[in-house]
Scaffold this motif. Structure first.
Motif, short mmCIF file in Angstrom:
data_model
loop_
_atom_site.label_atom_id
_atom_site.label_comp_id
_atom_site.label_asym_id
_atom_site.label_seq_id
_atom_site.Cartn_x
_atom_site.Cartn_y
_atom_site.Cartn_z
N THR A 95 26.51 66.36 2.23
CA THR A 95 27.91 66.30 2.65
C THR A 95 28.79 65.81 1.49
O THR A 95 29.91 66.26 1.33
N GLY A 96 28.24 64.92 0.68
CA GLY A 96 28.98 64.40 -0.47
C GLY A 96 28.75 65.17 -1.77
O GLY A 96 29.27 64.79 -2.82
N GLY A 143 32.20 67.73 8.99
CA GLY A 143 31.93 67.87 7.56
C GLY A 143 30.44 67.89 7.25
O GLY A 143 30.05 68.14 6.12
N PRO A 173 36.12 68.94 -5.20
CA PRO A 173 35.93 68.73 -3.76
C PRO A 173 34.45 68.68 -3.40
O PRO A 173 33.61 69.27 -4.06
N THR A 174 34.17 67.95 -2.35
CA THR A 174 32.81 67.86 -1.83
C THR A 174 32.65 68.82 -0.67
O THR A 174 33.64 69.34 -0.11
N GLY A 176 31.76 68.06 2.35
CA GLY A 176 32.41 67.47 3.52
C GLY A 176 33.92 67.62 3.51
O GLY A 176 34.54 67.89 4.53
N GLN A 177 34.53 67.43 2.35
CA GLN A 177 35.99 67.57 2.23
C GLN A 177 36.43 69.00 2.52
O GLN A 177 37.41 69.22 3.23
N LEU A 178 35.73 69.97 1.97
CA LEU A 178 36.11 71.36 2.18
C LEU A 178 35.88 71.81 3.63
O LEU A 178 36.61 72.62 4.16
N SER A 179 34.85 71.27 4.24
CA SER A 179 34.52 71.67 5.61
C SER A 179 35.44 71.05 6.64
O SER A 179 35.94 71.74 7.53
N SER A 180 35.68 69.76 6.53
CA SER A 180 36.45 69.06 7.56
C SER A 180 37.94 69.04 7.27
O SER A 180 38.72 68.59 8.10
N ALA A 182 39.33 67.22 5.03
CA ALA A 182 39.71 65.84 4.66
C ALA A 182 40.46 65.80 3.35
O ALA A 182 40.39 66.66 2.54
#
Length: 182
Positions: A95-96, A143, A173-174, A176-180, A182
């Protein structure tokens, strides 16, 4: 340098009719050595190549730590391959993971080199697989979606292989950031 483990290599068990289309989401662990080419695991399959597969989505990796989080959240077992992943990992923060991060799986002679390319964008077939209406939306919003990987160097993998993060961009971007969002 981050080091994790490959705890399962998962191939399609059965192609099934999902709620939205035919799907190869039913992936299960296999033993032994599995060859990996530019388009993924030899013996695997993607049904809808508009959204799955191709060089930038050759492999789908999911962290056992995120699967354990879902097991607690849903109060049910989440075995390797349930989310349709090819590679189930341990000890890596997928995720990170930063887009462009590179992992060496196995040794330099026979192993593979992959690059984190994008988060998974789940569809209704994940909801059908889980038996939970609109689960794919819930999955995406956390995420914790896993990562699509591009194969930079072909070779082979097997359960137990070491996974070493050999390159991590300084910024970006990580998953998790791209998915959620954030």
């Amino acid at each position: 340098m981050t080091i994790g483990r490959l705890i399962a290599v998962n191939l399609v068990h059965e192609v099934i009719r999902g709620p939205t289309r035919w799907t190869a989401i039913d992936k299960r662990p296999v033993g032994g050595v599995v060859e990996v080419g530019e388009l993924g695991l030899v013996g695997d399959r993607q049904c809808d190549t508009r959204y799955h597969g191709g060089p930038d989505k050759a492999l789908y990796a999911y962290a056992s730590e995120d699967a354990a989080w879902w097991a607690d959240e849903l109060d049910r077992d989440i075995p390797p391959g349930l989310f349709g992943e090819n590679l189930t990992t341990s000890g890596l923060d997928i995720t990170g993971a930063v887009i462009g991060e590179r992992w060496r799986i196995g040794g330099p002679k026979h192993g593979i080199l992959v690059e984190v390319r994008s988060p998974r964008t789940p569809c209704g077939n994940l909801s059908g697989r889980m038996g939970i209406h609109r689960f794919h939306h819930r999955f995406a919003n956390t995420g914790r979606v896993g990562a699509y990987l591009k194969v930079l160097e072909s070779g082979s993998v097997r359960e137990g292989n070491r996974i070493t993060v050999v390159h991590k961009p300084d910024h970006g971007p990580t998953i998790g950031q791209l998915s959620s969002g954030a």
